[in-house]
Write a protein that holds these residues in place. Sequence first.
Motif, PDB file in Angstrom:
ATOM      1  N   UNK A 165     -12.762 -24.843  -2.247  1.00  0.00           N
ATOM      2  CA  UNK A 165     -12.890 -23.933  -0.950  1.00  0.00           C
ATOM      3  C   UNK A 165     -13.184 -24.580   0.007  1.00  0.00           C
ATOM      4  N   UNK A 166     -13.680 -25.939  -0.129  1.00  0.00           N
ATOM      5  CA  UNK A 166     -14.495 -26.782   0.934  1.00  0.00           C
ATOM      6  C   UNK A 166     -13.360 -27.524   1.483  1.00  0.00           C
ATOM      7  N   UNK A 167     -12.149 -27.665   1.019  1.00  0.00           N
ATOM      8  CA  UNK A 167     -11.089 -28.536   1.503  1.00  0.00           C
ATOM      9  C   UNK A 167      -9.816 -27.864   1.411  1.00  0.00           C
ATOM     10  N   UNK A 168      -9.504 -26.774   0.694  1.00  0.00           N
ATOM     11  CA  UNK A 168      -8.093 -26.387   0.441  1.00  0.00           C
ATOM     12  C   UNK A 168      -8.022 -24.801   0.898  1.00  0.00           C
ATOM     13  N   UNK A 169      -8.069 -23.982  -0.027  1.00  0.00           N
ATOM     14  CA  UNK A 169      -7.948 -22.560   0.444  1.00  0.00           C
ATOM     15  C   UNK A 169      -9.361 -22.277   1.135  1.00  0.00           C
ATOM     16  N   UNK A 170      -9.636 -21.221   1.824  1.00  0.00           N
ATOM     17  CA  UNK A 170     -10.558 -20.518   2.252  1.00  0.00           C
ATOM     18  C   UNK A 170     -11.366 -19.791   1.398  1.00  0.00           C
ATOM     19  N   UNK A 171     -10.852 -19.321   0.262  1.00  0.00           N
ATOM     20  CA  UNK A 171     -11.357 -18.588  -0.763  1.00  0.00           C
ATOM     21  C   UNK A 171     -10.684 -18.560  -1.920  1.00  0.00           C
ATOM     22  N   UNK A 172     -11.141 -18.405  -3.010  1.00  0.00           N
ATOM     23  CA  UNK A 172     -10.402 -18.353  -4.399  1.00  0.00           C
ATOM     24  C   UNK A 172     -10.703 -17.338  -5.410  1.00  0.00           C
ATOM     25  N   UNK A 173      -9.683 -16.424  -5.758  1.00  0.00           N
ATOM     26  CA  UNK A 173     -10.094 -15.428  -6.686  1.00  0.00           C
ATOM     27  C   UNK A 173      -9.694 -16.015  -8.032  1.00  0.00           C
ATOM     28  N   UNK A 174     -10.657 -15.979  -9.131  1.00  0.00           N
ATOM     29  CA  UNK A 174     -10.002 -16.837 -10.413  1.00  0.00           C
ATOM     30  C   UNK A 174     -10.625 -18.089 -10.691  1.00  0.00           C
ATOM     31  N   UNK A 175      -9.936 -18.720 -11.657  1.00  0.00           N
ATOM     32  CA  UNK A 175     -10.509 -20.107 -12.039  1.00  0.00           C
ATOM     33  C   UNK A 175      -9.286 -21.132 -12.110  1.00  0.00           C
ATOM     34  N   UNK A 176      -9.543 -22.321 -12.182  1.00  0.00           N
ATOM     35  CA  UNK A 176      -8.594 -23.282 -12.136  1.00  0.00           C
ATOM     36  C   UNK A 176      -8.261 -24.163 -13.525  1.00  0.00           C
ATOM     37  N   UNK A 177      -8.300 -23.244 -14.552  1.00  0.00           N
ATOM     38  CA  UNK A 177      -7.929 -23.898 -15.988  1.00  0.00           C
ATOM     39  C   UNK A 177      -6.422 -23.707 -16.280  1.00  0.00           C
ATOM     40  N   UNK A 178      -5.943 -24.464 -17.087  1.00  0.00           N
ATOM     41  CA  UNK A 178      -4.719 -24.274 -17.678  1.00  0.00           C
ATOM     42  C   UNK A 178      -4.051 -23.010 -18.093  1.00  0.00           C
ATOM     43  N   UNK A 179      -3.088 -22.424 -17.489  1.00  0.00           N
ATOM     44  CA  UNK A 179      -2.678 -21.097 -17.726  1.00  0.00           C
ATOM     45  C   UNK A 179      -3.186 -20.145 -16.984  1.00  0.00           C
ATOM     46  N   UNK A 180      -4.051 -20.461 -16.111  1.00  0.00           N
ATOM     47  CA  UNK A 180      -4.768 -19.508 -15.165  1.00  0.00           C
ATOM     48  C   UNK A 180      -3.784 -19.133 -14.093  1.00  0.00           C
ATOM     49  N   UNK A 181      -3.870 -18.136 -13.388  1.00  0.00           N
ATOM     50  CA  UNK A 181      -3.225 -17.737 -12.407  1.00  0.00           C
ATOM     51  C   UNK A 181      -4.061 -17.035 -11.093  1.00  0.00           C
ATOM     52  N   UNK A 182      -4.842 -17.999 -10.345  1.00  0.00           N
ATOM     53  CA  UNK A 182      -5.734 -17.823  -9.416  1.00  0.00           C
ATOM     54  C   UNK A 182      -5.048 -17.426  -8.221  1.00  0.00           C
ATOM     55  N   UNK A 183      -5.868 -16.832  -7.380  1.00  0.00           N
ATOM     56  CA  UNK A 183      -5.051 -16.546  -6.031  1.00  0.00           C
ATOM     57  C   UNK A 183      -5.944 -17.280  -5.079  1.00  0.00           C
ATOM     58  N   UNK A 184      -5.071 -18.192  -4.405  1.00  0.00           N
ATOM     59  CA  UNK A 184      -5.596 -18.776  -3.334  1.00  0.00           C
ATOM     60  C   UNK A 184      -5.641 -18.245  -1.878  1.00  0.00           C
ATOM     61  N   UNK A 185      -6.608 -18.111  -1.235  1.00  0.00           N
ATOM     62  CA  UNK A 185      -6.809 -17.347  -0.018  1.00  0.00           C
ATOM     63  C   UNK A 185      -6.481 -18.234   0.972  1.00  0.00           C
ATOM     64  N   UNK A 186      -5.629 -18.255   1.981  1.00  0.00           N
ATOM     65  CA  UNK A 186      -5.428 -18.941   2.919  1.00  0.00           C
ATOM     66  C   UNK A 186      -5.650 -18.458   4.366  1.00  0.00           C
ATOM     67  N   UNK A 187      -6.481 -17.287   4.291  1.00  0.00           N
ATOM     68  CA  UNK A 187      -6.971 -16.597   5.530  1.00  0.00           C
ATOM     69  C   UNK A 187      -5.711 -16.070   6.268  1.00  0.00           C
ATOM     70  N   UNK A 188      -5.423 -16.263   7.612  1.00  0.00           N
ATOM     71  CA  UNK A 188      -4.546 -15.789   8.209  1.00  0.00           C
ATOM     72  C   UNK A 188      -3.053 -15.961   7.664  1.00  0.00           C
ATOM     73  N   UNK A 189      -3.068 -17.144   6.987  1.00  0.00           N
ATOM     74  CA  UNK A 189      -1.698 -17.579   6.395  1.00  0.00           C
ATOM     75  C   UNK A 189      -1.460 -16.913   5.002  1.00  0.00           C
ATOM     76  N   UNK A 190      -2.136 -16.005   4.672  1.00  0.00           N
ATOM     77  CA  UNK A 190      -1.850 -15.258   3.485  1.00  0.00           C
ATOM     78  C   UNK A 190      -2.633 -15.779   2.145  1.00  0.00           C
ATOM     79  N   UNK A 191      -2.485 -14.993   1.093  1.00  0.00           N
ATOM     80  CA  UNK A 191      -2.956 -15.115  -0.152  1.00  0.00           C
ATOM     81  C   UNK A 191      -1.816 -15.468  -1.179  1.00  0.00           C
ATOM     82  N   UNK A 192      -2.270 -16.567  -2.005  1.00  0.00           N
ATOM     83  CA  UNK A 192      -0.990 -17.203  -2.439  1.00  0.00           C
ATOM     84  C   UNK A 192      -1.423 -17.361  -4.117  1.00  0.00           C
ATOM     85  N   UNK A 193      -0.770 -16.398  -5.002  1.00  0.00           N
ATOM     86  CA  UNK A 193      -1.030 -16.733  -6.167  1.00  0.00           C
ATOM     87  C   UNK A 193      -0.359 -17.850  -7.004  1.00  0.00           C
ATOM     88  N   UNK A 194      -1.009 -18.775  -7.529  1.00  0.00           N
ATOM     89  CA  UNK A 194      -0.499 -20.008  -8.160  1.00  0.00           C
ATOM     90  C   UNK A 194      -0.489 -19.818  -9.817  1.00  0.00           C
TER      91      UNK A 194
END
Lengths: 104, 150
Positions: free
Chosen positions: B30-59
């Motif tokens: 979150x220090x360099x990519x999304x503003x915030x994150x919900x979830x974790x970044x392990x294989x198979x995970x589906x976290x939500x990257x929060x880009x603020x005004x640009x929206x939330x993006x589930x990956x």
Amino acid sequence: MALAEVFKALGDPIRLEIVQRLSVGESFTIGDVSNDLGVTRQGARKHLQVLVDANMVKLEPKGRDVYVRFETDSLEDAKAFIAEVEKRWDSRLAALRQFVEDNP
Amino acid sequence: MIQDKIERQVTIRAPKERVYRAITDPKQIVSWFPDAIEGTLGAGDRPILDFGEYGKNQIYVVAADPYVYFAYRWVPGCVDGTTGFKGDVLAVPHTFVEFRLSDHPSGTAVTLTESGFSNLPEAVAKKKFEENSGGWEYMLDRLEKLFAQT
């Protein structure tokens, strides 16, 4: 529509070759531009039609000949798309570098 | 094999382990990519990257191999001007993002690739593509030459 058509049009080596020939800016007849493409004249004509459909070239009959004119502007969207994706990643990666180097 | 792909690279004065953590630790990314994150970044995970005004993006995280490789699939925002997406990314047209970390004399070389642009909604459109019509990487190379001329 335009962007998708342009990518489709450029996604073939023969059509890229045609576009490269045309991009020199000279005026070509269909015959000129179809020479030595490694495909039949009919094949070349089909490829040209894809470029026409993508609004990348215009065919202009003059007398007995048909001239092919390249629409340079048609590449603007593709250029802009590529540049945008690259620019975003460049700034992200710069931020990553800064963060890591500031927080060893 | 022709691929539709972009590739960027950056060199970072830090060891691979450090860079890998910055990419895969939710507290650090979150220090360099999304503003915030919900979830974790392990294989198979589906976290939500929060880009603020640009929206939330589930990956969808495809791989997280310490300290050399991290990859995920997402619906990139650059196509239609929004980054918002929530749901199963595998069920919709998406692109594939990969980070490759390798040793470099001054630290770590990070190679970023994003591929699959020809899959995206606009590019799939209504017409069926001919085989091998993606040609992104090949096209890029040729385009560069082309632009150098025009």
